[in-house]
Enzyme design. Sequence first.
Site, PDB file in Angstrom:
ATOM      1  N   ARG A  46      21.260  15.427 -10.029  1.00 20.44           N
ATOM      2  CA  ARG A  46      20.368  14.907  -8.982  1.00 20.44           C
ATOM      3  C   ARG A  46      20.898  13.566  -8.493  1.00 20.44           C
ATOM      4  O   ARG A  46      20.896  13.280  -7.306  1.00 20.44           O
ATOM      5  CB  ARG A  46      18.929  14.765  -9.495  1.00 20.44           C
ATOM      6  CG  ARG A  46      18.020  14.217  -8.412  1.00 20.44           C
ATOM      7  CD  ARG A  46      16.530  14.065  -8.705  1.00 20.44           C
ATOM      8  NE  ARG A  46      16.034  14.494  -9.962  1.00 20.44           N
ATOM      9  CZ  ARG A  46      15.916  13.684 -11.049  1.00 20.44           C
ATOM     10  NH1 ARG A  46      16.271  12.421 -10.992  1.00 20.44           N
ATOM     11  NH2 ARG A  46      15.436  14.173 -12.164  1.00 20.44           N
ATOM     12  N   LYS A 195      24.118  19.386  11.881  1.00 20.34           N
ATOM     13  CA  LYS A 195      24.550  19.558  13.265  1.00 20.34           C
ATOM     14  C   LYS A 195      26.074  19.424  13.386  1.00 20.34           C
ATOM     15  O   LYS A 195      26.788  20.230  12.839  1.00 20.34           O
ATOM     16  CB  LYS A 195      23.786  18.587  14.168  1.00 20.34           C
ATOM     17  CG  LYS A 195      22.270  18.496  13.846  1.00 20.34           C
ATOM     18  CD  LYS A 195      21.490  19.780  14.108  1.00 20.34           C
ATOM     19  CE  LYS A 195      20.080  19.782  13.540  1.00 20.34           C
ATOM     20  NZ  LYS A 195      19.210  18.694  13.943  1.00 20.34           N
TER      21      LYS A 195
HETATM   22  C1  LIG Z   1      17.978  18.100  13.464  1.00 21.11           C
HETATM   23  C2  LIG Z   1      17.717  16.672  13.667  1.00 21.11           C
HETATM   24  C3  LIG Z   1      17.119  15.901  12.664  1.00 21.11           C
HETATM   25  C4  LIG Z   1      16.613  16.511  11.361  1.00 21.11           C
HETATM   26  O1  LIG Z   1      17.635  16.978  10.542  1.00 21.11           O
HETATM   27  P1  LIG Z   1      17.488  18.240   9.564  1.00 21.11           P
HETATM   28  O2  LIG Z   1      18.853  18.368   8.982  1.00 21.11           O
HETATM   29  O3  LIG Z   1      17.075  19.408  10.402  1.00 21.11           O
HETATM   30  O4  LIG Z   1      16.445  17.896   8.553  1.00 21.11           O
HETATM   31  C5  LIG Z   1      16.948  14.549  12.901  1.00 21.11           C
HETATM   32  N1  LIG Z   1      17.349  13.980  14.053  1.00 21.11           N
HETATM   33  C6  LIG Z   1      17.932  14.687  15.036  1.00 21.11           C
HETATM   34  C7  LIG Z   1      18.359  13.994  16.293  1.00 21.11           C
HETATM   35  C8  LIG Z   1      18.137  16.051  14.880  1.00 21.11           C
HETATM   36  O5  LIG Z   1      18.692  16.752  15.880  1.00 21.11           O
END
Ligand SMILES: *Cc1c(COP(=O)(O)O)cnc(C)c1O
Length: 379
Positions: A46, A195
């Site tokens: 962890r 992303k």
């Molecule tokens: C997707 C996203 C998040 C959240 O991230 P997760 O990995 O889905 O928890 C935060 N900020 C932006 C700009 C995003 O596009």
Amino acid sequence: MKFATKAIHAGQEPDPTTGAVMTPIYQTSTYWQKSPGDNKGFEYSRGTNPTRKALEGCLAALENAKYGLAFSSGMGATDAVLKLLSPGDEVITGDDLYGGSYRIFTKIFANYGIKFYFINLADPANVLPYINDNTKLIWIETPTNPTMQIVDIEGVAKIAKAKNVVLAVDNTFASPYLQNPIDLGADIVMHSVTKYLGGHSDVVMGALMLNDEDLYKRLWFIYNACGATPGPQDSFLVLRGIKTLHLRMRAHCENGRLIAEYLKNHPKVDKIYWPGFTDHPNHHIAKKQMRDFGGMISITLKGASLEDTFKVASSFKVFTLAESLGGVESLINHPATMTHGSIPKDVREKVGVVDSLLRLSVGVEDIEDLLDDLKQALG
Ligand SMILES: *Cc1c(COP(=O)(O)O)cnc(C)c1O
């Protein structure tokens, strides 16, 4: 080291036991101790894991930061930053935000006595009237999701520094290839690694990068104590994804520009949001703080009802109708009902998240196929 070299090598060394060039997936929860406390720097996964540690070194290097912390999602990373705060503290943030950020601010941390101001950040001076002794954090997103507003990071950082307020920047939309907020004075950079960093729509992960040792120690404590840390398989996938980040980003930017230009003059398109246009209200700031303008574009459809918009959103053949962004495949999203569905209608409509808005995450497929798909879907 330059960006492409860091993307491929930073944080990674041939494995000390076998010489494996690619960091192995250390699929273990715990580590042998010769006598209590006598270990090789790893006790329990962890808190620390070698695959994750390699990734964190790479993530830190990409943002020109000393420290990197990987979390099991972007929201896990955001949650850790908010846990630096105490009841009575105040946060200033933008009025156009990722829906999940808005949700965690208003539905979770507001209940713990933390106050949030959602303001227009087109001009950094707009934060000044909201700063008082209780202000502990400024949280900005740039470009914003989904209306691609640009916030002057350096301008906000100067004010934050003068007022002794921590500045955190959600750098998800730009990726570290296009923008490095720490170089512009930010204290913490947050990424949804899900992303562009991951890049292949196969992992959910988040990260924080920072330079200040004291802040790092406080965040590491939260990371280990609260436990939203990713496993070794996911860490490996992201290490692998990052090796092509620079190549993917160039292709995203190139396709993004061609698609933005195509859509700008399309008779079915009303508004278009993309920071590369010289008539974007903060284009000059985007030009100053970003290396290129990216592959995220939002449009509204002329005179379209919710039903008309759904029809268009459902008629793509190469673009996939889905939440998320930043992967090699092109995605189309309907913010009002998908990514930003948790924001009340009157709040989202004020910043342009209307029913006829569609958000494109332009992938790295052949541009001819993407343009043909837009042609047939928009009609
Ligand atoms: C997707 C996203 C998040 C959240 O991230 P997760 O990995 O889905 O928890 C935060 N900020 C932006 C700009 C995003 O596009």
